[in-house]
Design a protein around this motif. Structure first.
Motif, PDB file in Angstrom:
ATOM      1  N   LEU A   2      41.064 -28.110  39.395  1.00 45.73           N
ATOM      2  CA  LEU A   2      39.865 -27.969  38.579  1.00 45.73           C
ATOM      3  C   LEU A   2      39.370 -26.530  38.559  1.00 45.73           C
ATOM      4  O   LEU A   2      39.340 -25.861  39.591  1.00 45.73           O
ATOM      5  CB  LEU A   2      38.733 -28.843  39.130  1.00 45.73           C
ATOM      6  CG  LEU A   2      38.890 -30.343  39.012  1.00 45.73           C
ATOM      7  CD1 LEU A   2      37.774 -31.045  39.772  1.00 45.73           C
ATOM      8  CD2 LEU A   2      38.858 -30.763  37.560  1.00 45.73           C
ATOM      9  N   LYS A   3      39.020 -26.066  37.391  1.00 44.66           N
ATOM     10  CA  LYS A   3      38.452 -24.729  37.287  1.00 44.66           C
ATOM     11  C   LYS A   3      36.987 -24.744  37.720  1.00 44.66           C
ATOM     12  O   LYS A   3      36.489 -23.796  38.305  1.00 44.66           O
ATOM     13  CB  LYS A   3      38.564 -24.221  35.854  1.00 44.66           C
ATOM     14  CG  LYS A   3      38.112 -22.798  35.687  1.00 44.66           C
ATOM     15  CD  LYS A   3      38.385 -22.306  34.283  1.00 44.66           C
ATOM     16  CE  LYS A   3      37.945 -20.867  34.151  1.00 44.66           C
ATOM     17  NZ  LYS A   3      38.226 -20.336  32.831  1.00 44.66           N
ATOM     18  N   TYR A   4      36.308 -25.851  37.417  1.00 45.75           N
ATOM     19  CA  TYR A   4      34.906 -26.004  37.778  1.00 45.75           C
ATOM     20  C   TYR A   4      34.750 -27.247  38.629  1.00 45.75           C
ATOM     21  O   TYR A   4      35.440 -28.244  38.426  1.00 45.75           O
ATOM     22  CB  TYR A   4      34.027 -26.149  36.531  1.00 45.75           C
ATOM     23  CG  TYR A   4      34.102 -24.955  35.623  1.00 45.75           C
ATOM     24  CD1 TYR A   4      33.389 -23.804  35.911  1.00 45.75           C
ATOM     25  CD2 TYR A   4      34.901 -24.974  34.485  1.00 45.75           C
ATOM     26  CE1 TYR A   4      33.459 -22.698  35.087  1.00 45.75           C
ATOM     27  CE2 TYR A   4      34.970 -23.878  33.648  1.00 45.75           C
ATOM     28  CZ  TYR A   4      34.258 -22.747  33.955  1.00 45.75           C
ATOM     29  OH  TYR A   4      34.320 -21.650  33.146  1.00 45.75           O
ATOM     30  N   ARG A   5      33.854 -27.209  39.564  1.00 43.86           N
ATOM     31  CA  ARG A   5      33.567 -28.356  40.418  1.00 43.86           C
ATOM     32  C   ARG A   5      32.323 -29.064  39.902  1.00 43.86           C
ATOM     33  O   ARG A   5      31.375 -28.416  39.461  1.00 43.86           O
ATOM     34  CB  ARG A   5      33.316 -27.909  41.862  1.00 43.86           C
ATOM     35  CG  ARG A   5      34.490 -27.215  42.488  1.00 43.86           C
ATOM     36  CD  ARG A   5      35.548 -28.224  42.809  1.00 43.86           C
ATOM     37  NE  ARG A   5      36.698 -27.534  43.379  1.00 43.86           N
ATOM     38  CZ  ARG A   5      37.872 -28.072  43.491  1.00 43.86           C
ATOM     39  NH1 ARG A   5      38.074 -29.295  43.086  1.00 43.86           N
ATOM     40  NH2 ARG A   5      38.863 -27.411  43.991  1.00 43.86           N
ATOM     41  N   PRO A   6      32.295 -30.380  39.957  1.00 45.29           N
ATOM     42  CA  PRO A   6      31.098 -31.098  39.531  1.00 45.29           C
ATOM     43  C   PRO A   6      29.944 -30.832  40.491  1.00 45.29           C
ATOM     44  O   PRO A   6      30.152 -30.608  41.685  1.00 45.29           O
ATOM     45  CB  PRO A   6      31.518 -32.565  39.573  1.00 45.29           C
ATOM     46  CG  PRO A   6      32.723 -32.612  40.450  1.00 45.29           C
ATOM     47  CD  PRO A   6      33.360 -31.263  40.379  1.00 45.29           C
ATOM     48  N   MET A  24      17.255 -30.240  32.783  1.00 49.00           N
ATOM     49  CA  MET A  24      18.692 -30.005  32.763  1.00 49.00           C
ATOM     50  C   MET A  24      19.414 -31.043  33.625  1.00 49.00           C
ATOM     51  O   MET A  24      20.430 -31.602  33.211  1.00 49.00           O
ATOM     52  CB  MET A  24      19.027 -28.606  33.263  1.00 49.00           C
ATOM     53  CG  MET A  24      20.508 -28.294  33.185  1.00 49.00           C
ATOM     54  SD  MET A  24      20.929 -26.648  33.744  1.00 49.00           S
ATOM     55  CE  MET A  24      20.570 -26.768  35.470  1.00 49.00           C
ATOM     56  N   CYS A  25      18.873 -31.315  34.794  1.00 45.88           N
ATOM     57  CA  CYS A  25      19.481 -32.320  35.662  1.00 45.88           C
ATOM     58  C   CYS A  25      19.435 -33.703  35.013  1.00 45.88           C
ATOM     59  O   CYS A  25      20.398 -34.460  35.080  1.00 45.88           O
ATOM     60  CB  CYS A  25      18.786 -32.347  37.016  1.00 45.88           C
ATOM     61  SG  CYS A  25      19.156 -30.912  38.047  1.00 45.88           S
ATOM     62  N   ARG A  26      18.306 -34.025  34.381  1.00 44.53           N
ATOM     63  CA  ARG A  26      18.193 -35.322  33.694  1.00 44.53           C
ATOM     64  C   ARG A  26      19.246 -35.415  32.578  1.00 44.53           C
ATOM     65  O   ARG A  26      19.940 -36.418  32.456  1.00 44.53           O
ATOM     66  CB  ARG A  26      16.794 -35.504  33.127  1.00 44.53           C
ATOM     67  CG  ARG A  26      16.600 -36.811  32.381  1.00 44.53           C
ATOM     68  CD  ARG A  26      15.195 -37.038  31.865  1.00 44.53           C
ATOM     69  NE  ARG A  26      14.568 -35.855  31.299  1.00 44.53           N
ATOM     70  CZ  ARG A  26      13.495 -35.256  31.818  1.00 44.53           C
ATOM     71  NH1 ARG A  26      12.928 -35.723  32.904  1.00 44.53           N
ATOM     72  NH2 ARG A  26      12.985 -34.194  31.239  1.00 44.53           N
ATOM     73  N   ASP A  27      19.391 -34.361  31.788  1.00 46.49           N
ATOM     74  CA  ASP A  27      20.324 -34.361  30.667  1.00 46.49           C
ATOM     75  C   ASP A  27      21.784 -34.496  31.103  1.00 46.49           C
ATOM     76  O   ASP A  27      22.610 -35.034  30.380  1.00 46.49           O
ATOM     77  CB  ASP A  27      20.171 -33.091  29.826  1.00 46.49           C
ATOM     78  CG  ASP A  27      18.837 -33.024  29.101  1.00 46.49           C
ATOM     79  OD1 ASP A  27      18.139 -34.068  29.023  1.00 46.49           O
ATOM     80  OD2 ASP A  27      18.496 -31.928  28.615  1.00 46.49           O
ATOM     81  N   HIS A  28      22.095 -33.991  32.302  1.00 51.39           N
ATOM     82  CA  HIS A  28      23.477 -34.008  32.784  1.00 51.39           C
ATOM     83  C   HIS A  28      23.705 -35.049  33.884  1.00 51.39           C
ATOM     84  O   HIS A  28      24.745 -35.024  34.550  1.00 51.39           O
ATOM     85  CB  HIS A  28      23.881 -32.616  33.268  1.00 51.39           C
ATOM     86  CG  HIS A  28      23.892 -31.606  32.171  1.00 51.39           C
ATOM     87  ND1 HIS A  28      24.892 -31.552  31.226  1.00 51.39           N
ATOM     88  CD2 HIS A  28      23.007 -30.638  31.834  1.00 51.39           C
ATOM     89  CE1 HIS A  28      24.633 -30.585  30.363  1.00 51.39           C
ATOM     90  NE2 HIS A  28      23.485 -30.015  30.715  1.00 51.39           N
ATOM     91  N   ASN A  29      22.706 -35.910  34.080  1.00 51.18           N
ATOM     92  CA  ASN A  29      22.804 -36.983  35.073  1.00 51.18           C
ATOM     93  C   ASN A  29      23.121 -36.447  36.473  1.00 51.18           C
ATOM     94  O   ASN A  29      24.003 -36.955  37.164  1.00 51.18           O
ATOM     95  CB  ASN A  29      23.830 -38.024  34.631  1.00 51.18           C
ATOM     96  CG  ASN A  29      23.624 -39.340  35.328  1.00 51.18           C
ATOM     97  OD1 ASN A  29      22.500 -39.682  35.701  1.00 51.18           O
ATOM     98  ND2 ASN A  29      24.691 -40.092  35.498  1.00 51.18           N
TER      99      ASN A  29
END
Length: 75
Positions: A2-6, A24-29
């Motif tokens: 993975l290039k990016y980590r969740p 932002m956190c709400r929008d991205h769960n």
């Protein structure tokens, strides 16, 4: 690979009701963990301890306040 980590969670010390990270956190769960939600007692002295602890979870199910104390007598 993975290039990016969740992102597992975001932990912030928030006293800003307009914190863009909440939305932002709400929008991205992404869970939003509010560290020191009473701002070392300042918000409790100003609004009472219940107000900030009720306001944070009302922002969404992704929000978890983590109140703490350094004084055993406050427990």
């Amino acid at each position: 690979m993975l290039k990016y980590r969740p992102v597992a969670a975001v932990q912030l010390n928030t006293t800003d009701r307009d914190d863009p990270a909440l939305e932002m956190c709400r929008d991205h769960n992404i869970p939003y963990v509010a560290h020191r939600p009473l701002d070392a007692g300042l918000l409790a002295r100003t609004y009472g301890p219940a107000a900030p602890l009720h306001w944070l979870p009302s922002q969404g199910s992704h929000v978890a306040p983590i109140p703490s104390t350094s004084q055993p007598r406050h427990l």
